[in-house]
Design an enzyme around this catalytic site. Structure first.
Site, PDB file in Angstrom:
ATOM      1  N   GLY A 107      51.769  20.857  58.943  1.00  0.00           N
ATOM      2  CA  GLY A 107      52.741  21.158  57.899  1.00  0.00           C
ATOM      3  C   GLY A 107      53.058  22.639  57.884  1.00  0.00           C
ATOM      4  O   GLY A 107      52.813  23.336  56.909  1.00  0.00           O
ATOM      5  N   GLY A 138      55.070  24.934  57.118  1.00  0.00           N
ATOM      6  CA  GLY A 138      56.150  25.492  56.322  1.00  0.00           C
ATOM      7  C   GLY A 138      55.892  26.954  56.031  1.00  0.00           C
ATOM      8  O   GLY A 138      55.409  27.699  56.897  1.00  0.00           O
ATOM      9  N   ALA A 139      56.168  27.379  54.798  1.00  0.00           N
ATOM     10  CA  ALA A 139      56.052  28.800  54.473  1.00  0.00           C
ATOM     11  C   ALA A 139      54.609  29.286  54.554  1.00  0.00           C
ATOM     12  O   ALA A 139      54.304  30.271  55.245  1.00  0.00           O
ATOM     13  CB  ALA A 139      56.633  29.056  53.083  1.00  0.00           C
ATOM     14  N   ILE A 140      53.691  28.602  53.864  1.00  0.00           N
ATOM     15  CA  ILE A 140      52.281  29.006  53.903  1.00  0.00           C
ATOM     16  C   ILE A 140      51.671  28.684  55.260  1.00  0.00           C
ATOM     17  O   ILE A 140      50.968  29.508  55.865  1.00  0.00           O
ATOM     18  CB  ILE A 140      51.488  28.325  52.780  1.00  0.00           C
ATOM     19  CG1 ILE A 140      51.811  28.974  51.424  1.00  0.00           C
ATOM     20  CG2 ILE A 140      49.989  28.402  53.041  1.00  0.00           C
ATOM     21  CD1 ILE A 140      51.328  30.407  51.280  1.00  0.00           C
ATOM     22  N   GLY A 141      51.924  27.482  55.761  1.00  0.00           N
ATOM     23  CA  GLY A 141      51.347  27.097  57.046  1.00  0.00           C
ATOM     24  C   GLY A 141      51.806  27.988  58.188  1.00  0.00           C
ATOM     25  O   GLY A 141      51.012  28.373  59.051  1.00  0.00           O
ATOM     26  N   LYS A 143      43.008  28.010  39.512  1.00  0.00           N
ATOM     27  CA  LYS A 143      44.401  28.001  39.956  1.00  0.00           C
ATOM     28  C   LYS A 143      45.190  26.883  39.285  1.00  0.00           C
ATOM     29  O   LYS A 143      46.304  27.087  38.802  1.00  0.00           O
ATOM     30  CB  LYS A 143      44.473  27.876  41.473  1.00  0.00           C
ATOM     31  CG  LYS A 143      45.909  28.011  41.979  1.00  0.00           C
ATOM     32  CD  LYS A 143      46.011  28.020  43.482  1.00  0.00           C
ATOM     33  CE  LYS A 143      47.467  28.245  43.896  1.00  0.00           C
ATOM     34  NZ  LYS A 143      47.670  28.104  45.335  1.00  0.00           N
ATOM     35  N   ASN A 199      48.861  26.021  36.773  1.00  0.00           N
ATOM     36  CA  ASN A 199      49.864  25.137  37.364  1.00  0.00           C
ATOM     37  C   ASN A 199      50.097  23.875  36.542  1.00  0.00           C
ATOM     38  O   ASN A 199      51.217  23.364  36.458  1.00  0.00           O
ATOM     39  CB  ASN A 199      49.451  24.741  38.786  1.00  0.00           C
ATOM     40  CG  ASN A 199      49.674  25.834  39.804  1.00  0.00           C
ATOM     41  OD1 ASN A 199      50.480  26.733  39.588  1.00  0.00           O
ATOM     42  ND2 ASN A 199      48.964  25.764  40.919  1.00  0.00           N
ATOM     43  N   SER A 253      57.086  26.689  41.204  1.00  0.00           N
ATOM     44  CA  SER A 253      57.414  25.836  42.345  1.00  0.00           C
ATOM     45  C   SER A 253      58.055  24.526  41.901  1.00  0.00           C
ATOM     46  O   SER A 253      58.960  24.008  42.568  1.00  0.00           O
ATOM     47  CB  SER A 253      56.154  25.552  43.171  1.00  0.00           C
ATOM     48  OG  SER A 253      55.168  24.895  42.392  1.00  0.00           O
TER      49      SER A 253
END
Length: 339
Positions: A7, A9-12, A204, A208, A273
């Protein structure tokens, strides 16, 4: 060390570039235009005013990559559930799977003792697909704090932060966690080992679980949600309920509620998010962030009237907009019987 980012994406993608710079043998599973750009040009990371480009194997199907030492899953929780069968070719006898999602993880009760050994979180793992396919003994828990974004296919912008929490579900001080931490540190990612990673997961999640759905419902940015008297009080009450649930299962909260809310307010006019997902018409990550907490409330016999109310509103909003549920309707969530 062979590491697959599942995955990317941005973090990955950010993790992949940094791990590759640190000397790891990194591969990616991604999709769509982002994957096409990575295959053609590599991943470009914009960080601290620099442009870093790294090339590495990238595919849409894991069977092309073979068994790994570590699989770091950076999909959203519902996407990880949907993709679990495709991950199987990556799993060798000693492969560790790092769960880098927001919310309560599907393996939460693994290693907590015999009194909860048979409990499962159906809200994040319907039909126990991840539990049975990956197996909780493979898991390394993780918390992710950097902020990143994909600004165009194959190009990731690092906004702030480089910190990650790591820990074993069974609270062991394992060699595999420290080897992973060393690989991440070598690439410039800052890791912290937790004897019980659940404590950091709760810290965290604590923000959220309230700020995300409230902002998605109201359209307000984080600073407004955390400072307006009405929504601040609502968030506080949701957090108090969640804290009672976490403590029932042995979690420790190293900060108090007011400090946690003040910290969120200090972030400024941030669009959460979930609010971003609603704006862009993407499926919302509601079950991992809030339904799971409600489910644990039922299991622990903690009353959750504020969580229940906000969750009901967010679920209805999601259904009206076609953004929820994210799991198939044919696999319903089965919370424990309420007290």
């Amino acid at each position: 060390m062979k590491i697959c980012i599942y995955g990317a994406g941005a973090i990955g993608g950010y993790m992949a570039v940094m791990l590759k710079r640190g000397g790891a043998d990194v591969s990616l599973v991604a999709r769509g235009a982002h994957l096409d750009a990575i295959q053609k040009n590599g991943i470009k990371l914009l960080v601290d005013g620099d442009e870093i480009v790294e090339r590495m194997p990238a595919t849409s199907t894991a069977h092309e990559l073979g068994p790994q030492d570590y699989v770091i899953v950076t999909l959203k929780a519902h996407q990880a559930w949907q993709s679990v069968e495709d991950m199987v070719p990556l799993l060798g006898e000693k492969t560790a799977v790092v769960t880098a999602q927001n919310g309560l993880p599907w393996w939460y009760f693994h290693g907590l003792g015999p009194s909860v050994a048979n409990l499962r979180l159906q809200s994040v793992d319907p039909d126990n697909r991840q539990w049975n396919t990956i197996g909780p003994q493979r898991v390394i828990g993780a918390t992710v704090y950097p902020a990143t974004e994909i600004i165009e296919p194959g190009v990731i912008k690092h906004i702030y932060g480089n910190q990650f929490g790591l820990g074993e579900p069974d609270r062991s001080n394992s060699e595999r966690v420290h080897q992973l931490a060393a690989a991440m540190d070598a690439g410039g990612l800052k890791t912290r080992f937790y004897e019980d990673i659940r404590d950091d997961i709760w810290i965290k999640l604590w923000g959220n679980l309230c700020f995300n759905p409230i902002s998605a419902l109201t359209g307000a940015t984080l600073d407004i949600v955390a400072t307006d008297p009405g929504t601040r009080n609502l968030a506080r009450n949701m957090m108090v309920e969640a804290q009672a649930i976490g403590k029932k299962f042995g979690a420790t909260f190293r900060v108090d509620v007011e400090r946690r809310i003040d910290g969120a307010a200090g972030v400024g006019a941030h669009r959460t998010s979930m609010l971003q997902d609603v704006d862009k018409g993407r499926a919302i990550e509601l079950d991992a962030l809030l339904t799971s907490v409600q489910e644990m409330g039922r299991l622990s016999k903690v009353e959750t009237p504020f969580i229940d109310s906000v969750l009901a509103l967010a679920q209805q909003m999601g259904r009206v907009k076609g953004l929820y549920p994210t799991f198939p309707e044919a696999v319903p969530v089965k919370p424990a019987m309420a007290s």
